[in-house]
Design a protein around this motif. Structure first.
Motif, PDB file in Angstrom:
ATOM      1  N   GLY A  65       0.453  -0.252  -0.300  1.00 32.40           N
ATOM      2  CA  GLY A  65       1.328  -0.350   0.856  1.00 32.40           C
ATOM      3  C   GLY A  65       1.175  -1.653   1.608  1.00 32.40           C
ATOM      4  N   PHE A  66      -0.007  -2.265   1.513  1.00 32.72           N
ATOM      5  CA  PHE A  66      -0.252  -3.527   2.215  1.00 32.72           C
ATOM      6  C   PHE A  66      -0.108  -4.752   1.308  1.00 32.72           C
ATOM      7  CE2 PHE A  66      -2.557  -0.542   4.995  1.00 32.72           C
ATOM      8  CZ  PHE A  66      -2.047  -0.934   6.228  1.00 32.72           C
ATOM      9  N   TYR A  67       0.205  -4.534   0.035  1.00 25.34           N
ATOM     10  CA  TYR A  67       0.286  -5.667  -0.884  1.00 25.34           C
ATOM     11  C   TYR A  67       1.459  -6.587  -0.502  1.00 25.34           C
ATOM     12  CZ  TYR A  67      -0.122  -8.348  -5.146  1.00 25.34           C
ATOM     13  OH  TYR A  67      -0.315  -9.375  -6.036  1.00 25.34           O
ATOM     14  N   PRO A  68       1.262  -7.921  -0.577  1.00 20.90           N
ATOM     15  CA  PRO A  68       2.322  -8.869  -0.197  1.00 20.90           C
ATOM     16  C   PRO A  68       3.322  -9.099  -1.330  1.00 20.90           C
ATOM     17  CG  PRO A  68       0.342 -10.082  -0.772  1.00 20.90           C
ATOM     18  CD  PRO A  68      -0.030  -8.622  -0.843  1.00 20.90           C
ATOM     19  N   TYR A  69       4.190  -8.147  -1.551  1.00 25.87           N
ATOM     20  CA  TYR A  69       5.197  -8.282  -2.615  1.00 25.87           C
ATOM     21  C   TYR A  69       6.101  -9.482  -2.345  1.00 25.87           C
ATOM     22  CZ  TYR A  69       3.579  -3.564  -3.581  1.00 25.87           C
ATOM     23  OH  TYR A  69       2.788  -2.480  -3.853  1.00 25.87           O
ATOM     24  N   GLN A  70       6.557 -10.100  -3.418  1.00 27.43           N
ATOM     25  CA  GLN A  70       7.344 -11.325  -3.295  1.00 27.43           C
ATOM     26  C   GLN A  70       8.776 -11.067  -2.842  1.00 27.43           C
ATOM     27  OE1 GLN A  70       6.070 -14.601  -3.693  1.00 27.43           O
ATOM     28  NE2 GLN A  70       4.239 -13.317  -3.496  1.00 27.43           N
ATOM     29  N   THR A  71       9.288  -9.871  -3.119  1.00 33.84           N
ATOM     30  CA  THR A  71      10.674  -9.573  -2.746  1.00 33.84           C
ATOM     31  C   THR A  71      10.758  -8.251  -2.016  1.00 33.84           C
ATOM     32  OG1 THR A  71      11.241  -8.345  -4.766  1.00 33.84           O
ATOM     33  CG2 THR A  71      11.466 -10.765  -4.822  1.00 33.84           C
ATOM     34  N   LEU A  72      11.777  -8.095  -1.182  1.00 38.91           N
ATOM     35  CA  LEU A  72      12.022  -6.821  -0.518  1.00 38.91           C
ATOM     36  C   LEU A  72      12.435  -5.750  -1.522  1.00 38.91           C
ATOM     37  CD1 LEU A  72      13.896  -8.010   2.699  1.00 38.91           C
ATOM     38  CD2 LEU A  72      11.609  -6.998   2.578  1.00 38.91           C
ATOM     39  N   GLU A  73      13.066  -6.175  -2.610  1.00 38.04           N
ATOM     40  CA  GLU A  73      13.465  -5.209  -3.638  1.00 38.04           C
ATOM     41  C   GLU A  73      12.250  -4.522  -4.254  1.00 38.04           C
ATOM     42  OE1 GLU A  73      16.863  -8.032  -3.149  1.00 38.04           O
ATOM     43  OE2 GLU A  73      14.676  -8.211  -3.257  1.00 38.04           O
ATOM     44  N   GLU A  74      11.185  -5.294  -4.487  1.00 37.47           N
ATOM     45  CA  GLU A  74       9.976  -4.702  -5.046  1.00 37.47           C
ATOM     46  C   GLU A  74       9.200  -3.931  -3.977  1.00 37.47           C
ATOM     47  OE1 GLU A  74       6.507  -5.938  -8.235  1.00 37.47           O
ATOM     48  OE2 GLU A  74       7.235  -7.468  -6.852  1.00 37.47           O
ATOM     49  N   TYR A  75       9.164  -4.472  -2.779  1.00 36.17           N
ATOM     50  CA  TYR A  75       8.503  -3.797  -1.666  1.00 36.17           C
ATOM     51  C   TYR A  75       9.068  -2.396  -1.461  1.00 36.17           C
ATOM     52  CZ  TYR A  75       7.372  -2.807   3.270  1.00 36.17           C
ATOM     53  OH  TYR A  75       6.959  -2.221   4.437  1.00 36.17           O
ATOM     54  N   TRP A  76      10.391  -2.286  -1.463  1.00 32.25           N
ATOM     55  CA  TRP A  76      10.997  -0.981  -1.207  1.00 32.25           C
ATOM     56  C   TRP A  76      10.963  -0.071  -2.424  1.00 32.25           C
ATOM     57  CZ3 TRP A  76      10.963   0.964   3.235  1.00 32.25           C
ATOM     58  CH2 TRP A  76      11.152   0.175   4.362  1.00 32.25           C
ATOM     59  N   ALA A  77      10.835  -0.634  -3.614  1.00 30.29           N
ATOM     60  CA  ALA A  77      10.603   0.213  -4.785  1.00 30.29           C
ATOM     61  C   ALA A  77       9.278   0.948  -4.624  1.00 30.29           C
ATOM     62  CB  ALA A  77      10.602  -0.622  -6.062  1.00 30.29           C
ATOM     63  N   TYR A  78       8.263   0.211  -4.198  1.00 30.34           N
ATOM     64  CA  TYR A  78       6.956   0.841  -3.978  1.00 30.34           C
ATOM     65  C   TYR A  78       7.025   1.833  -2.823  1.00 30.34           C
ATOM     66  CZ  TYR A  78       2.021   1.589  -3.243  1.00 30.34           C
ATOM     67  OH  TYR A  78       0.798   2.199  -3.102  1.00 30.34           O
ATOM     68  N   TRP A  79       7.540   1.377  -1.690  1.00 34.32           N
ATOM     69  CA  TRP A  79       7.496   2.206  -0.500  1.00 34.32           C
ATOM     70  C   TRP A  79       8.408   3.426  -0.593  1.00 34.32           C
ATOM     71  CZ3 TRP A  79       4.715   3.312   3.600  1.00 34.32           C
ATOM     72  CH2 TRP A  79       3.677   2.441   3.934  1.00 34.32           C
ATOM     73  N   SER A  80       9.492   3.335  -1.319  1.00 36.21           N
ATOM     74  CA  SER A  80      10.353   4.513  -1.450  1.00 36.21           C
ATOM     75  C   SER A  80       9.621   5.637  -2.187  1.00 36.21           C
ATOM     76  CB  SER A  80      11.662   4.162  -2.161  1.00 36.21           C
ATOM     77  OG  SER A  80      11.424   3.650  -3.457  1.00 36.21           O
ATOM     78  N   ARG A  81       8.865   5.289  -3.220  1.00 41.00           N
ATOM     79  CA  ARG A  81       8.051   6.306  -3.905  1.00 41.00           C
ATOM     80  C   ARG A  81       7.008   6.867  -2.939  1.00 41.00           C
ATOM     81  NH1 ARG A  81       6.332   3.441  -9.647  1.00 41.00           N
ATOM     82  NH2 ARG A  81       8.237   2.203  -9.960  1.00 41.00           N
ATOM     83  N   TYR A  82       6.353   5.977  -2.222  1.00 36.65           N
ATOM     84  CA  TYR A  82       5.300   6.350  -1.270  1.00 36.65           C
ATOM     85  C   TYR A  82       5.853   7.322  -0.221  1.00 36.65           C
ATOM     86  CZ  TYR A  82       1.246   5.230   1.786  1.00 36.65           C
ATOM     87  OH  TYR A  82       0.112   5.257   2.559  1.00 36.65           O
ATOM     88  N   GLU A 153      15.854   9.473   4.765  1.00 37.56           N
ATOM     89  CA  GLU A 153      15.832  10.321   3.577  1.00 37.56           C
ATOM     90  C   GLU A 153      16.942   9.970   2.571  1.00 37.56           C
ATOM     91  OE1 GLU A 153      15.764  15.039   2.236  1.00 37.56           O
ATOM     92  OE2 GLU A 153      16.024  14.503   4.347  1.00 37.56           O
ATOM     93  N   GLU A 154      18.159   9.838   3.036  1.00 37.26           N
ATOM     94  CA  GLU A 154      19.270   9.565   2.112  1.00 37.26           C
ATOM     95  C   GLU A 154      19.095   8.225   1.404  1.00 37.26           C
ATOM     96  OE1 GLU A 154      24.164   9.067   2.162  1.00 37.26           O
ATOM     97  OE2 GLU A 154      23.093   9.732   3.964  1.00 37.26           O
ATOM     98  N   GLN A 155      18.702   7.201   2.156  1.00 33.29           N
ATOM     99  CA  GLN A 155      18.532   5.877   1.566  1.00 33.29           C
ATOM    100  C   GLN A 155      17.346   5.833   0.609  1.00 33.29           C
ATOM    101  OE1 GLN A 155      20.711   3.627   1.850  1.00 33.29           O
ATOM    102  NE2 GLN A 155      19.883   1.544   1.872  1.00 33.29           N
ATOM    103  N   VAL A 156      16.260   6.502   0.977  1.00 32.75           N
ATOM    104  CA  VAL A 156      15.084   6.534   0.101  1.00 32.75           C
ATOM    105  C   VAL A 156      15.406   7.268  -1.189  1.00 32.75           C
ATOM    106  CG1 VAL A 156      12.750   7.488  -0.140  1.00 32.75           C
ATOM    107  CG2 VAL A 156      13.391   6.272   1.945  1.00 32.75           C
ATOM    108  N   ARG A 157      16.172   8.331  -1.099  1.00 26.04           N
ATOM    109  CA  ARG A 157      16.585   9.049  -2.308  1.00 26.04           C
ATOM    110  C   ARG A 157      17.343   8.116  -3.262  1.00 26.04           C
ATOM    111  NH1 ARG A 157      17.828  14.383  -4.020  1.00 26.04           N
ATOM    112  NH2 ARG A 157      17.082  15.230  -2.034  1.00 26.04           N
ATOM    113  N   LYS A 158      18.230   7.310  -2.720  1.00 26.37           N
ATOM    114  CA  LYS A 158      18.983   6.366  -3.555  1.00 26.37           C
ATOM    115  C   LYS A 158      18.042   5.353  -4.205  1.00 26.37           C
ATOM    116  CE  LYS A 158      23.283   6.668  -0.876  1.00 26.37           C
ATOM    117  NZ  LYS A 158      24.218   5.936   0.024  1.00 26.37           N
ATOM    118  N   MET A 159      17.064   4.883  -3.453  1.00 27.46           N
ATOM    119  CA  MET A 159      16.094   3.936  -4.005  1.00 27.46           C
ATOM    120  C   MET A 159      15.304   4.566  -5.149  1.00 27.46           C
ATOM    121  SD  MET A 159      14.431   2.284  -0.553  1.00 27.46           S
ATOM    122  CE  MET A 159      15.387   1.350   0.651  1.00 27.46           C
TER     123      MET A 159
END
Length: 304
Positions: A65-82, A153-159
């Motif tokens: 959760g604290f990792y400095p991902y290079q893109t928001l696309e990757e950041y939200w891929a991780y965080w949406s699962r989390y 919830e709706e947006q995270v589900r889409k992610m």
């Protein structure tokens, strides 16, 4: 500071205090969710995050959760699962449900530093809850330019679905056999503030940018009013799984109120950290054990 007595005797004393209490004020920390099976390492981490772990070398959800991902696309891929597995899935064990059932016949209020929203999922009335540190189910402006939060919830589900995962009718997250999940989301799913255009972020207390929205303020006022109304009643302050990361919110405030209120009693259930000030004397009981097991023993009238 002292650790209190024989465990079987302490459970019996707590049963007596719970039965006699006119009011119960629950203070819940991370140990309660851990007892419910919200493990942030091990098999649960491997099941949902092995790809991120393999790529970046971390082995627990917090580090990811604290990792400095290079893109928001990757950041939200991780965080949406989390977010999904720790907020929208039911916990592996029904510990929250057990606590909710134990409180049914009581006048109670819950103060918690947990952000997984499991009390409401277990049926606890939101008007009896104060989530002090935020909610995995809410986003806020990262600046922040205003004091509103947004349900995610709706947006995270889409992610989640964009990565190849499937969410079944019970909200459980699974990955079809043979499918390798994507580690980024489509750019159009990245959330931005509708007012200033800055990226949205989690509504979790980490620094002074945390948004205390109208819901937070209302819950705080309800808690304060509840404490005021209960000050002359026989009150059990029941602390569950609260450690020393943020002790002033629950632990220290409970100790202070119990010491000042003649009809108050303090109980701490915590695996490995069950302590109370010596000054509380006979007004305290501490049980070193798994929170869920002790709650079950209280409900069944048994020892653990």
């Amino acid at each position: 500071m002292r650790k209190l007595g024989n465990q079987e005797n302490e459970v019996s004393r707590l049963q007596e205090q719970l039965s006699a209490a006119e009011v119960v004020i629950v203070g819940a920390g991370a140990g309660l969710s851990a007892s419910a099976g919200f493990d942030y390492t091990g098999e649960r981490f491997s099941r949902y995050f092995h790809d991120f772990g393999d790529k970046y070398g971390f082995a627990d959800m917090y580090s990811g959760g604290f990792y400095p991902y290079q893109t928001l696309e990757e950041y939200w891929a991780y965080w949406s699962r989390y977010i999904w597995i720790n907020r929208y899935q039911n916990p592996p064990k029904p510990v929250y449900n057990a606590l909710s059932e134990l409180m049914q016949e009581k006048k109670y209020f819950v103060l918690t530093t947990n952000v997984d929203h499991q009390f409401q999922r277990a049926g606890v009335d939101k008007e009896r809850l104060f989530y002090t540190q935020g909610d995995y189910g809410l986003w806020q402006c990262s600046k922040p330019c205003h004091n509103l939060t947004y349900d995610n919830e709706e947006q995270v589900r889409k992610m989640i679905e964009a990565q190849g995962f499937v969410i079944d009718g019970k909200g459980q997250l699974t990955l079809p056999q043979g499918v390798r999940p994507a580690m980024s989301i489509p750019t159009e799913l990245v959330p931005y503030c509708p007012r200033c255009g800055k990226p949205l972020t989690m509504n979790l207390r980490a620094d002074d940018t945390f948004v205390e929205d109208a819901g937070w303020q209302t819950a705080s006022e309800r808690y304060t009013a509840f404490l005021r109304e209960a000050q002359h009643q026989r009150t059990l302050f029941l602390e569950l799984g609260t450690g020393y990361n943020t002790p002033a919110i629950i632990k220290y405030s409970f100790w202070r109120m119990v010491s000042r209120r003649p009809k108050a009693f303090y109980a701490c259930i915590n695996l490995g950290e069950a302590y109370a000030p010596a000054e509380l004397g006979a007004k305290a009981v501490c049980i070193n054990g798994d929170v869920g097991e002790v709650l079950k023993a209280l409900a069944d009238g048994e020892h653990v």
